[in-house]
Design a protein around this motif. Structure first.
Motif, PDB file in Angstrom:
ATOM      1  N   SER A 158     -14.244  -8.888  27.521  1.00 39.67           N
ATOM      2  CA  SER A 158     -15.520  -8.558  28.164  1.00 39.67           C
ATOM      3  C   SER A 158     -16.669  -8.576  27.165  1.00 39.67           C
ATOM      4  O   SER A 158     -17.750  -9.098  27.457  1.00 39.67           O
ATOM      5  CB  SER A 158     -15.436  -7.191  28.856  1.00 39.67           C
ATOM      6  OG  SER A 158     -14.557  -7.247  29.953  1.00 39.67           O
ATOM      7  N   ASN A 191     -17.641 -12.063  26.394  1.00 34.73           N
ATOM      8  CA  ASN A 191     -18.439 -12.610  27.496  1.00 34.73           C
ATOM      9  C   ASN A 191     -19.844 -12.022  27.526  1.00 34.73           C
ATOM     10  O   ASN A 191     -20.801 -12.730  27.846  1.00 34.73           O
ATOM     11  CB  ASN A 191     -17.727 -12.396  28.830  1.00 34.73           C
ATOM     12  CG  ASN A 191     -16.601 -13.380  29.023  1.00 34.73           C
ATOM     13  OD1 ASN A 191     -16.533 -14.399  28.344  1.00 34.73           O
ATOM     14  ND2 ASN A 191     -15.721 -13.093  29.943  1.00 34.73           N
ATOM     15  N   ILE A 192     -19.982 -10.769  27.198  1.00 37.38           N
ATOM     16  CA  ILE A 192     -21.308 -10.147  27.140  1.00 37.38           C
ATOM     17  C   ILE A 192     -22.137 -10.821  26.045  1.00 37.38           C
ATOM     18  O   ILE A 192     -23.336 -11.079  26.232  1.00 37.38           O
ATOM     19  CB  ILE A 192     -21.198  -8.620  26.934  1.00 37.38           C
ATOM     20  CG1 ILE A 192     -20.643  -7.979  28.214  1.00 37.38           C
ATOM     21  CG2 ILE A 192     -22.532  -8.012  26.533  1.00 37.38           C
ATOM     22  CD1 ILE A 192     -20.186  -6.538  28.047  1.00 37.38           C
ATOM     23  N   GLU A 202     -17.619 -18.215  30.482  1.00 39.22           N
ATOM     24  CA  GLU A 202     -16.993 -16.896  30.506  1.00 39.22           C
ATOM     25  C   GLU A 202     -15.663 -16.929  31.249  1.00 39.22           C
ATOM     26  O   GLU A 202     -14.691 -16.286  30.837  1.00 39.22           O
ATOM     27  CB  GLU A 202     -17.969 -15.880  31.108  1.00 39.22           C
ATOM     28  CG  GLU A 202     -19.161 -15.656  30.187  1.00 39.22           C
ATOM     29  CD  GLU A 202     -20.424 -15.168  30.878  1.00 39.22           C
ATOM     30  OE1 GLU A 202     -20.362 -14.752  32.058  1.00 39.22           O
ATOM     31  OE2 GLU A 202     -21.488 -15.210  30.225  1.00 39.22           O
ATOM     32  N   TRP A 211     -11.768 -16.071  29.832  1.00 40.58           N
ATOM     33  CA  TRP A 211     -10.712 -15.311  30.512  1.00 40.58           C
ATOM     34  C   TRP A 211      -9.450 -16.152  30.664  1.00 40.58           C
ATOM     35  O   TRP A 211      -8.337 -15.666  30.440  1.00 40.58           O
ATOM     36  CB  TRP A 211     -11.183 -14.804  31.873  1.00 40.58           C
ATOM     37  CG  TRP A 211     -11.942 -13.524  31.762  1.00 40.58           C
ATOM     38  CD1 TRP A 211     -13.280 -13.348  31.918  1.00 40.58           C
ATOM     39  CD2 TRP A 211     -11.408 -12.233  31.453  1.00 40.58           C
ATOM     40  NE1 TRP A 211     -13.611 -12.028  31.716  1.00 40.58           N
ATOM     41  CE2 TRP A 211     -12.485 -11.322  31.435  1.00 40.58           C
ATOM     42  CE3 TRP A 211     -10.124 -11.757  31.177  1.00 40.58           C
ATOM     43  CZ2 TRP A 211     -12.311  -9.958  31.162  1.00 40.58           C
ATOM     44  CZ3 TRP A 211      -9.959 -10.401  30.912  1.00 40.58           C
ATOM     45  CH2 TRP A 211     -11.040  -9.515  30.897  1.00 40.58           C
ATOM     46  N   TYR A 241     -12.786 -13.480  38.380  1.00 35.20           N
ATOM     47  CA  TYR A 241     -14.145 -13.301  37.859  1.00 35.20           C
ATOM     48  C   TYR A 241     -15.172 -13.201  38.993  1.00 35.20           C
ATOM     49  O   TYR A 241     -16.127 -12.441  38.913  1.00 35.20           O
ATOM     50  CB  TYR A 241     -14.472 -14.463  36.927  1.00 35.20           C
ATOM     51  CG  TYR A 241     -15.795 -14.375  36.218  1.00 35.20           C
ATOM     52  CD1 TYR A 241     -15.921 -13.690  35.012  1.00 35.20           C
ATOM     53  CD2 TYR A 241     -16.926 -15.008  36.726  1.00 35.20           C
ATOM     54  CE1 TYR A 241     -17.135 -13.625  34.342  1.00 35.20           C
ATOM     55  CE2 TYR A 241     -18.137 -14.951  36.064  1.00 35.20           C
ATOM     56  CZ  TYR A 241     -18.238 -14.259  34.873  1.00 35.20           C
ATOM     57  OH  TYR A 241     -19.448 -14.199  34.219  1.00 35.20           O
ATOM     58  N   THR A 301     -11.187  -8.478  34.764  1.00 34.60           N
ATOM     59  CA  THR A 301     -11.932  -9.731  34.877  1.00 34.60           C
ATOM     60  C   THR A 301     -12.990  -9.604  35.968  1.00 34.60           C
ATOM     61  O   THR A 301     -14.141 -10.017  35.789  1.00 34.60           O
ATOM     62  CB  THR A 301     -10.982 -10.899  35.195  1.00 34.60           C
ATOM     63  OG1 THR A 301      -9.956 -10.959  34.211  1.00 34.60           O
ATOM     64  CG2 THR A 301     -11.728 -12.220  35.245  1.00 34.60           C
ATOM     65  N   ASN A 338     -15.882  -7.453  34.832  1.00 29.30           N
ATOM     66  CA  ASN A 338     -16.724  -8.210  33.920  1.00 29.30           C
ATOM     67  C   ASN A 338     -17.581  -9.219  34.682  1.00 29.30           C
ATOM     68  O   ASN A 338     -18.787  -9.342  34.446  1.00 29.30           O
ATOM     69  CB  ASN A 338     -15.843  -8.895  32.877  1.00 29.30           C
ATOM     70  CG  ASN A 338     -16.622  -9.688  31.853  1.00 29.30           C
ATOM     71  OD1 ASN A 338     -16.335 -10.865  31.646  1.00 29.30           O
ATOM     72  ND2 ASN A 338     -17.576  -9.080  31.191  1.00 29.30           N
ATOM     73  N   MET A 350     -21.709  -9.505  35.026  1.00 27.94           N
ATOM     74  CA  MET A 350     -22.429 -10.694  34.572  1.00 27.94           C
ATOM     75  C   MET A 350     -23.261 -11.305  35.701  1.00 27.94           C
ATOM     76  O   MET A 350     -24.375 -11.780  35.472  1.00 27.94           O
ATOM     77  CB  MET A 350     -21.462 -11.752  34.018  1.00 27.94           C
ATOM     78  CG  MET A 350     -20.663 -11.317  32.794  1.00 27.94           C
ATOM     79  SD  MET A 350     -21.668 -10.914  31.348  1.00 27.94           S
ATOM     80  CE  MET A 350     -21.676  -9.129  31.446  1.00 27.94           C
TER      81      MET A 350
END
Length: 147
Positions: free
Chosen positions: A12, A15-16, A63, A67, A91, A112, A115, A119
């Protein structure tokens, strides 16, 4: 269970960071584009919004790939599973459930999803800010005033 949370947190955070980099770039580009003279403000606004949304979609795809890589590294899905599809389903919180994580990694799916939803919310805020800033730069107080 603690290992699942740790792995989910690490993925996460990666991805951030991706989303933060893309956001800074997208806002910078939109700000620069907004400062240009536009003979056709509506067309200009549309181009800025399409470019921003497309850029954010690329970020989301990257992203999802992060994952999928994590799932592959962990062996979190049953052998032979389409990991990119599995990552996209989680996601986006679509949740078909046709592929499920193996028992030892069952928390990766919800992490996932958590996250992804964060996003997507962030992307919505970015799109709104780009719209607001572009309208301000064009000197438009209402969208209907953009000719």
């Amino acid at each position: 269970m603690a290992v699942q949370f740790l792995v989910g947190a690490i993925v996460s955070v990666i991805n951030i960071m991706i989303h933060a980099l893309v956001t800074v770039g997208a806002i910078g580009i939109a700000r620069t584009a907004g400062l240009r003279y536009a003979a056709r403000p509506r067309l200009h606004l549309m181009a800025v919004m399409v470019a921003t949304a497309s850029t954010l979609m690329v970020a989301h795809t990257m992203e999802v790939l992060v994952w999928a890589l994590a799932y592959a590294t962990l062996g979190a899905a049953p052998a032979g599973s389409d990991l990119i599809y599995f990552a996209f389903v989680n996601y986006t919180t679509l949740g078909y459930g046709d592929i499920t994580p193996i028992q030892a990694w069952r928390l990766t799916g919800p992490m996932t999803a958590m996250n992804g939803i964060l996003m997507f919310g962030w992307s919505t805020a970015v799109l709104f800010e780009v719209l607001r800033k572009t309208l301000d730069d064009l000197g438009v107080t209402r969208l209907s005033d953009a000719r």
